[in-house]
Design an enzyme around this catalytic site. Structure first.
Site, short mmCIF file in Angstrom:
data_model
loop_
_atom_site.label_atom_id
_atom_site.label_comp_id
_atom_site.label_asym_id
_atom_site.label_seq_id
_atom_site.Cartn_x
_atom_site.Cartn_y
_atom_site.Cartn_z
N HIS A 72 0.91 -1.12 -0.08
CA HIS A 72 0.10 0.02 0.05
C HIS A 72 0.97 1.29 0.09
O HIS A 72 1.72 1.49 0.88
CB HIS A 72 -0.73 0.09 1.29
CG HIS A 72 -1.96 -1.11 1.12
ND1 HIS A 72 -3.00 -0.78 2.11
CD2 HIS A 72 -2.21 -1.98 0.34
CE1 HIS A 72 -4.13 -1.72 1.77
NE2 HIS A 72 -3.51 -2.43 0.78
N TYR A 201 -9.49 5.08 7.11
CA TYR A 201 -10.01 5.50 8.78
C TYR A 201 -10.86 6.58 8.72
O TYR A 201 -10.74 7.83 8.10
CB TYR A 201 -8.41 6.21 9.27
CG TYR A 201 -7.24 5.33 9.40
CD1 TYR A 201 -7.37 4.55 10.75
CD2 TYR A 201 -6.47 4.87 8.53
CE1 TYR A 201 -6.15 3.81 10.83
CE2 TYR A 201 -5.47 3.94 8.51
CZ TYR A 201 -5.17 3.31 9.79
OH TYR A 201 -4.24 2.59 10.06
N PRO A 293 -4.06 0.13 18.50
CA PRO A 293 -3.80 -0.17 17.24
C PRO A 293 -4.09 0.81 16.14
O PRO A 293 -3.78 0.65 14.97
CB PRO A 293 -4.77 -1.47 17.09
CG PRO A 293 -5.95 -1.36 18.07
CD PRO A 293 -5.21 -0.37 19.29
N LYS A 297 1.09 -0.08 15.13
CA LYS A 297 2.71 0.24 15.51
C LYS A 297 3.06 -1.06 16.34
O LYS A 297 4.37 -1.34 16.48
CB LYS A 297 2.82 1.46 16.21
CG LYS A 297 2.93 2.60 15.16
CD LYS A 297 4.04 2.60 14.40
CE LYS A 297 3.70 3.56 13.28
NZ LYS A 297 4.17 3.32 12.06
N TYR A 384 3.67 6.95 9.69
CA TYR A 384 2.76 5.96 9.27
C TYR A 384 3.72 4.75 8.66
O TYR A 384 3.70 3.63 9.29
CB TYR A 384 1.73 6.16 8.49
CG TYR A 384 0.76 5.08 8.44
CD1 TYR A 384 -0.49 4.90 9.15
CD2 TYR A 384 0.60 4.07 7.56
CE1 TYR A 384 -1.14 3.99 9.34
CE2 TYR A 384 -0.38 3.12 7.40
CZ TYR A 384 -1.29 3.07 8.31
OH TYR A 384 -2.37 2.11 8.14
C1 FAD Z 1 -7.03 -6.35 17.61
C2 FAD Z 1 -5.34 -6.24 17.68
C3 FAD Z 1 -4.81 -5.52 16.46
C4 FAD Z 1 -3.61 -5.26 16.25
N1 FAD Z 1 -3.27 -4.53 15.09
C5 FAD Z 1 -2.13 -4.34 14.82
C6 FAD Z 1 -1.57 -3.74 13.44
O1 FAD Z 1 -2.40 -3.56 12.68
N2 FAD Z 1 -0.10 -3.51 13.44
C7 FAD Z 1 0.76 -3.74 14.51
O2 FAD Z 1 1.84 -3.45 14.28
N3 FAD Z 1 0.35 -4.19 15.38
C8 FAD Z 1 -1.17 -4.60 15.82
N4 FAD Z 1 -1.44 -5.16 16.92
C9 FAD Z 1 -0.62 -5.52 17.95
C10 FAD Z 1 0.38 -6.56 17.75
O3 FAD Z 1 -0.45 -7.80 17.60
C11 FAD Z 1 1.26 -6.90 19.23
O4 FAD Z 1 2.18 -5.58 19.25
C12 FAD Z 1 2.23 -8.04 18.75
O5 FAD Z 1 1.59 -9.21 18.73
C13 FAD Z 1 3.54 -8.04 19.79
O6 FAD Z 1 4.20 -9.32 19.59
P1 FAD Z 1 5.17 -9.87 20.90
O7 FAD Z 1 5.75 -11.38 20.36
O8 FAD Z 1 5.58 -8.98 21.48
O9 FAD Z 1 3.66 -10.31 21.97
P2 FAD Z 1 2.89 -11.49 21.81
O10 FAD Z 1 2.51 -11.67 20.20
O11 FAD Z 1 1.66 -10.85 22.83
O12 FAD Z 1 3.40 -12.97 22.28
C14 FAD Z 1 3.78 -13.13 23.36
C15 FAD Z 1 3.62 -14.68 23.56
O13 FAD Z 1 4.11 -14.95 24.88
C16 FAD Z 1 3.49 -16.00 25.26
N5 FAD Z 1 3.63 -16.06 26.84
C17 FAD Z 1 2.89 -15.17 27.59
N6 FAD Z 1 3.36 -15.69 28.89
C18 FAD Z 1 4.06 -16.54 28.89
C19 FAD Z 1 4.61 -17.45 29.67
N7 FAD Z 1 4.79 -17.15 31.07
N8 FAD Z 1 5.48 -18.22 29.44
C20 FAD Z 1 5.71 -18.77 27.83
N9 FAD Z 1 5.24 -17.97 27.26
C21 FAD Z 1 4.27 -16.82 27.44
C22 FAD Z 1 1.96 -15.89 24.66
O14 FAD Z 1 1.09 -16.98 24.84
C23 FAD Z 1 2.17 -15.13 23.43
O15 FAD Z 1 2.31 -16.27 22.38
C24 FAD Z 1 -2.79 -5.49 17.26
C25 FAD Z 1 -2.98 -6.09 18.19
C26 FAD Z 1 -4.64 -6.52 18.63
C27 FAD Z 1 -5.18 -7.12 19.83
#
Ligand code: FAD
Length: 393
Positions: A72, A201, A293, A297, A384
């Site tokens: 995009h 948006y 969201p 980011k 963005y």
């Molecule tokens: C509805 C929604 C829409 C979103 N849209 C966007 C978007 O368009 N663009 C964007 O950039 N971001 C978006 N986000 C945010 C994005 O999804 C998160 O920032 C991203 O998943 C972060 O990745 P992470 O690996 O840091 O954490 P997570 O994806 O939360 O992964 C953490 C992992 O750790 C595991 N865990 C937790 N505790 C333990 C433990 N004690 N022992 C072992 N494992 C554990 C969990 O099960 C999970 O699998 C959105 C989020 C939501 C909810």
């Protein structure tokens, strides 16, 4: 069990870190609380910044993204009966974003790690971390009802907002900043063609709406909702009717509706924990920060933390240098705070905060200024598509 880097969490940050370390000959083990199917079933982010795309390609996991992702070059802002286009490509000198679901990206990373024989322990929650301040890091985890331990040189806390890594740092050693917004996003995923080629948006007097997508045939739409709402009280028809009311006429007429594949409510929060390093325990991704969201980011910040963390670990193992590890937290947080600011600002401009007419008129004035000023459009576009990484060598 022993490894060089013990990673807690198999979300995007844990998996991408493990993949990059592997490509540089550094061993890691991932502990994940949930099952593999649960991790692969989560519907979350969908918009990747240019730098995230570049990282995935460099990590040898960009092939399917390049084939199936949607590039995009801009997005639309709808307000006050108008629809204005922000041409990111033009205002950033050629940058854009890639629409590719977090679910797909997670699948690509898991498959790549499994193909290379990685150890990913599913249904293995970490329950305690110790020794990270005195050079003997150890993760205690549970597997099949037994307590086990993972010895390592470093612990990467990639376990999201509710994980144990941040809590393990101890209340006296961490400072937290938080804002919880008084509304949520009700999202629907449906196999219908998107209403537009790129995202829309919408600021509307009934509340915010976002038209997004995962492919040419799968759409993701959101509407601002009450925090006390429950998906069970929202029928598919009620969702589509409410979305249609908030869209500009031209988009509403083109909207194709269908049954939900998934519907969920996401709360909105801005959160930062400082610092992101405690001896041999290093936080990355949602474990250290959350953004609403609106600015897309969250996942991208997780990737930028992994960029800095993987660089610091690679330099440590190759050259025994610790200077990048020492700078890890400060370097990440500079970029984190700018993304937190952008996400907060974009959220404030687009959502309905009560019924105060002054607030609504100020939002419309800001949108009018933003879409009419070259300087403002440039600032919007460069935030963005994602700010550049700081030099980190
Ligand atoms: C509805 C929604 C829409 C979103 N849209 C966007 C978007 O368009 N663009 C964007 O950039 N971001 C978006 N986000 C945010 C994005 O999804 C998160 O920032 C991203 O998943 C972060 O990745 P992470 O690996 O840091 O954490 P997570 O994806 O939360 O992964 C953490 C992992 O750790 C595991 N865990 C937790 N505790 C333990 C433990 N004690 N022992 C072992 N494992 C554990 C969990 O099960 C999970 O699998 C959105 C989020 C939501 C909810």
């Amino acid at each position: 069990m022993r490894t060089q880097v013990g990673i807690i969490g198999s979300g995007p940050s844990g998996l991408l870190l493990s993949q990059i370390l592997f490509l540089h000959g550094i061993d890691s083990v991932i502990l994940e609380r949930q099952s593999r199917d649960h991790v692969l079933g989560r519907i979350r982010a969908g918009v990747l910044e240019q730098s995230t795309v570049d990282m995935l390609r460099a990590a040898s996991v960009g092939e399917r993204m390049d084939r199936e992702g949607l590039v995009h070059g801009g997005f639309s802002l709808a307000f006050d009966g108008r629809m204005e286009y922000i041409d990111m490509h033009k205002w950033t000198g050629g940058s854009g974003v890639m629409v590719y679901g977090q679910t797909e990206l997670t699948r690509d990373l898991i498959e790549a790690r499994m193909a290379d024989g990685a150890v990913i322990e599913y249904e293995a929650p970490a329950v305690a971390i110790d020794g990270f301040l005195d050079g003997k890091p150890r993760i205690i985890y549970e597997k099949k009802g037994e307590r086990r331990e993972l010895l390592c040189d470093f612990v990467a806390g990639c376990d999201g907002y509710h994980g144990i890594s941040r809590q393990s740092a101890g209340p006296g050693s961490i400072k937290e900043f938080e804002k919880v917004y008084p509304f949520g996003w009700l999202g629907i995923l449906s196999d219908v063609p998107p209403v537009d080629r790129e995202l829309i948006y919408t600021n509307h007097e009934r509340g915010f709406a976002l038209c997004s997508m995962r492919s040419h045939t799968r759409s993701r739409y959101y509407i601002q909702c009450d925090l006390n709402d429950n998906v069970d009280i929202w029928t598919d028809d009620a969702f589509w009717d409410e979305l249609r009311r908030r869209l500009p006429e031209t988009a509403a007429q083109k909207l194709v509706t269908g049954p939900r594949l998934e519907m969920s409510i996401a709360p909105l929060r801005s959160f930062v924990a400082e610092p992101m390093r405690f001896g041999a325990l290093l936080l990355a991704g949602d474990a250290a920060h959350i953004v609403p969201p609106t600015g897309a980011k969250g996942l991208n910040l997780a990737a930028s933390d992994v960029h800095y963390l993987s660089r610091a670990l690679i330099v440590y193992y190759a050259e025994k240098r610790t200077d990048l590890l020492d700078r890890y937290s400060d370097t990440c947080l500079r970029r984190v705070w700018k993304a937190v600011r952008f996400s907060w600002w974009f959220t404030a401009m687009m959502h309905k905060f009560g019924d105060e007419p002054l607030c609504q008129r100020l939002q419309l004035a800001e949108l009018d200024y933003l879409t009419g000023s070259e300087a403002a459009r440039t600032a919007m576009a460069e935030n963005y598509v994602g700010l550049p990484f700081d030099r980190f060598e």
